[in-house]
Design an enzyme around this catalytic site. Structure first.
Site, short mmCIF file in Angstrom:
data_model
loop_
_atom_site.label_atom_id
_atom_site.label_comp_id
_atom_site.label_asym_id
_atom_site.label_seq_id
_atom_site.Cartn_x
_atom_site.Cartn_y
_atom_site.Cartn_z
N LYS A 199 0.83 -1.21 0.00
CA LYS A 199 0.00 0.00 0.00
C LYS A 199 0.86 1.27 0.00
CE LYS A 199 -3.80 1.69 2.94
NZ LYS A 199 -4.45 1.41 4.24
N ALA A 216 1.70 -5.00 7.43
CA ALA A 216 1.12 -4.72 8.75
C ALA A 216 1.47 -3.30 9.15
CB ALA A 216 1.68 -5.69 9.80
N THR A 234 4.91 -11.89 15.44
CA THR A 234 5.89 -11.35 16.38
C THR A 234 5.88 -12.11 17.70
OG1 THR A 234 6.30 -9.41 17.78
CG2 THR A 234 4.11 -9.62 16.90
N ASP A 235 7.02 -12.07 18.40
CA ASP A 235 7.07 -12.66 19.75
C ASP A 235 6.25 -11.83 20.75
OD1 ASP A 235 8.77 -10.46 19.88
OD2 ASP A 235 10.44 -11.53 20.81
N GLU A 236 5.87 -10.60 20.36
CA GLU A 236 5.17 -9.72 21.31
C GLU A 236 3.77 -10.23 21.66
OE1 GLU A 236 5.63 -5.52 20.70
OE2 GLU A 236 7.41 -5.82 19.47
N TYR A 270 -0.75 -2.94 19.23
CA TYR A 270 -0.01 -3.62 18.15
C TYR A 270 -0.01 -5.13 18.36
CZ TYR A 270 4.04 -5.68 15.77
OH TYR A 270 4.85 -6.51 15.05
N SER A 271 0.45 -5.58 19.54
CA SER A 271 0.57 -7.03 19.74
C SER A 271 -0.80 -7.70 19.78
CB SER A 271 1.40 -7.35 20.98
OG SER A 271 0.89 -6.71 22.12
N LYS A 327 -1.80 -8.18 16.18
CA LYS A 327 -1.05 -9.29 15.57
C LYS A 327 -1.56 -10.63 16.12
CE LYS A 327 2.00 -9.16 13.10
NZ LYS A 327 2.04 -9.14 11.60
N LYS A 344 12.35 3.16 14.36
CA LYS A 344 12.71 2.02 15.21
C LYS A 344 14.07 2.27 15.85
CE LYS A 344 8.97 -0.23 13.98
NZ LYS A 344 8.76 -1.04 12.80
N TYR A 374 13.83 4.78 26.55
CA TYR A 374 12.68 4.72 27.46
C TYR A 374 13.07 4.24 28.86
CZ TYR A 374 9.17 5.28 23.75
OH TYR A 374 8.38 5.76 22.74
N ASP A 434 9.01 6.62 30.23
CA ASP A 434 8.78 5.28 29.68
C ASP A 434 7.50 5.23 28.83
OD1 ASP A 434 9.42 2.68 29.20
OD2 ASP A 434 9.20 1.99 31.27
N ARG A 435 7.47 4.30 27.89
CA ARG A 435 6.27 4.02 27.07
C ARG A 435 5.21 3.40 27.97
NH1 ARG A 435 7.68 -0.57 22.96
NH2 ARG A 435 8.07 1.04 21.42
N HIS A 483 4.95 -0.62 28.82
CA HIS A 483 6.16 -1.12 28.15
C HIS A 483 6.54 -2.52 28.65
CE1 HIS A 483 10.38 0.26 26.59
NE2 HIS A 483 9.87 -0.72 25.90
P1 NAD Z 1 7.30 -2.12 8.16
O1 NAD Z 1 6.41 -1.23 8.94
O2 NAD Z 1 8.70 -1.70 7.88
O3 NAD Z 1 6.64 -2.45 6.74
C1 NAD Z 1 5.28 -2.76 6.59
C2 NAD Z 1 4.95 -2.69 5.10
O4 NAD Z 1 3.58 -3.06 4.94
C3 NAD Z 1 5.10 -1.28 4.50
O5 NAD Z 1 5.76 -1.37 3.26
C4 NAD Z 1 3.67 -0.82 4.31
O6 NAD Z 1 3.51 0.08 3.22
C5 NAD Z 1 2.96 -2.14 4.06
N1 NAD Z 1 1.52 -2.09 4.38
C6 NAD Z 1 0.94 -1.61 5.51
N2 NAD Z 1 -0.39 -1.76 5.45
C7 NAD Z 1 -0.66 -2.37 4.24
C8 NAD Z 1 -1.85 -2.80 3.60
N3 NAD Z 1 -3.05 -2.64 4.17
N4 NAD Z 1 -1.74 -3.39 2.39
C9 NAD Z 1 -0.53 -3.56 1.80
N5 NAD Z 1 0.62 -3.15 2.36
C10 NAD Z 1 0.56 -2.58 3.57
O7 NAD Z 1 7.26 -3.52 8.93
P2 NAD Z 1 8.42 -4.60 9.15
O8 NAD Z 1 9.26 -4.16 10.30
O9 NAD Z 1 9.06 -4.90 7.84
O10 NAD Z 1 7.56 -5.84 9.63
C11 NAD Z 1 7.01 -6.77 8.69
C12 NAD Z 1 6.18 -7.79 9.43
O11 NAD Z 1 7.01 -8.46 10.38
C13 NAD Z 1 5.02 -7.21 10.23
O12 NAD Z 1 3.93 -8.07 10.11
C14 NAD Z 1 5.53 -7.18 11.67
O13 NAD Z 1 4.47 -7.31 12.57
C15 NAD Z 1 6.41 -8.39 11.68
N6 NAD Z 1 7.53 -8.36 12.63
C16 NAD Z 1 8.41 -7.32 12.63
C17 NAD Z 1 9.49 -7.32 13.51
C18 NAD Z 1 10.51 -6.21 13.52
O14 NAD Z 1 11.38 -6.20 14.39
N7 NAD Z 1 10.48 -5.28 12.58
C19 NAD Z 1 9.65 -8.38 14.41
C20 NAD Z 1 8.72 -9.44 14.39
C21 NAD Z 1 7.68 -9.42 13.49
#
Ligand code: NAD
Length: 334
Positions: A35, A84, A134-136, A160-161, A164, A199, A217, A303-304, A307
């Site tokens: 998106k 996501a 995610t582990d969260e 968020y968690s 997910k 991040k 935090y 802190d968040r 958290h």
């Molecule tokens: P990110 O936020 O960097 O990227 C998310 C991507 O999804 C973006 O490109 C965004 O444009 C796209 N997007 C969002 N809503 C959309 C929709 N409705 N339709 C199509 N595209 C959409 O996220 P990330 O850090 O790359 O994480 C990817 C996945 O891994 C997520 O599901 C997240 O929950 C999971 N995750 C991330 C981490 C981490 O440390 N980053 C750890 C564990 C799990």
């Protein structure tokens, strides 16, 4: 030969996965559906746009007819769902978008896959829907609690968690109820190239270059398990190719660190780089190292809310069953 729909492929982990897969599997075709929200960065995929095994479609995973048409047009047999809303802080100030994308739109994506693969009978046997989680979802651990296993009860603490966790349950239900060949991986904190600078790690790097402070935090003693993103891509690769439908796999880096220790590691690397290569001072004139040592930039902030104190992943299932081990330690990865 696989034909993979990578959702969220312009995001941090998705973009790394696209590069990883095109390099390793020269027969396979990849279609990215993204998106392009604030977190999506089309330029992370610039180097593959000319690749004839790759296509990009801007759009939402919740657009059922778009997803159905992509599945049919490209004869997709595998979906890897990275799409996501992913930032905990944003989920606290604005949870609605998290419920819409991570729950409702993800459900419509599952529904579109079910429609094409099960109801219309295309690719009935060989399809795979892999969901990235995610582990969260497991909540927070005390200092001596055992690490999360795949059987740990879900206790999500942030919007968020919780969102997910909801999507994980929907994926599970689509396997049990409709026979969709699903797998889910619950991964710890990732870091590496193309991560959005909200991040912790890219935020610290960017702030040091721009001469800004490094917000930490609370007391900085929250513990996370860190995984280099390429290791995560290898884990997803193993689950997609060898994982058993209906199963869940935890993925971790065997690399627990407090946030403070992590930020100090980054600071030490910066000080070393700037000592070894003084010409770096010219690239970012405002950089923090021009006025002090990097660790002086550390700034403890309020802190968040809610958290989580500690996450730790027991990844023995994916290790024993699929042979996954993380290869890149934290200092090397940083
Ligand atoms: P990110 O936020 O960097 O990227 C998310 C991507 O999804 C973006 O490109 C965004 O444009 C796209 N997007 C969002 N809503 C959309 C929709 N409705 N339709 C199509 N595209 C959409 O996220 P990330 O850090 O790359 O994480 C990817 C996945 O891994 C997520 O599901 C997240 O929950 C999971 N995750 C991330 C981490 C981490 O440390 N980053 C750890 C564990 C799990």
């Amino acid at each position: 030969m696989r034909r993979i729909l990578v959702t969220g492929g312009a995001g941090f982990i998705g973009a790394n996965f696209v590069h990883y897969w095109l390099l390793r599997y020269p027969e396979d075709k990849l279609v990215v559906l993204d998106k392009l929200t604030y977190a999506g960065c089309a330029s992370s995929l610039d180097s593959v746009t000319e690749n004839e095994r790759y296509a990009f479609q801007k759009g939402c995973i919740g657009d059922r007819s778009l997803v159905q048409s992509l599945l049919l047009k490209h004869e997709i047999d595998t979906v890897v769902n990275f799409a996501a809303e992913s930032h905990v802080d944003r989920s606290i100030t604005g949870p609605d978008e998290f419920i819409e994308t991570n729950v409702s739109a993800t459900h419509r994506l599952l529904n579109a896959c079910r429609d094409v693969w099960i109801e219309q009978g295309k690719k009935t046997e060989s399809h795979r829907f892999h969901h990235i989680s995610t582990d969260e979802v497991y909540g927070s651990l005390g200092p001596t609690d055992p690490a999360f296993t795949e059987n740990t009860q879900y206790r999500p603490n942030s919007p968020y968690s919780a969102s997910k966790a909801s999507s994980d349950h929907l994926v599970r239900a689509y396997h049990h109820t409709y026979g969709l060949n699903t797998t889910t991986s619950n991964c710890s904190n990732n870091y590496g190239p193309y991560q959005f600078p909200e991040k912790l790690i890219p935020l610290c790097i960017t702030n040091l270059l721009l001469g800004k402070k490094l917000p930490i935090y609370g007391d900085g003693k929250n513990i996370r398990d860190w995984l280099f993103v390429e290791d995560h891509c290898r884990a997803v690769d193993l689950v997609v190719r060898k994982g058993v439908a209906g199963e869940v796999y935890n993925v971790g880096g065997n690399c627990e660190s407090t946030n403070l220790l992590l930020v100090e590691t980054i600071c030490n690397e910066f000080d070393r780089f700037y000592q070894d290569e003084p010409e770096l001072f010219e690239s970012y004139p405002e950089n923090w190292m021009a006025k002090s040592t990097a660790s002086d930039a550390i700034d403890f902030v309020v802190d968040r809310p809610g958290h989580d104190r500690r996450y730790a992943v027991n990844a023995s299932k994916i290790s024993v069953e699929l042979g996954f081990e993380p290869l890149i330690g934290l200092e090397e990865g940083i």
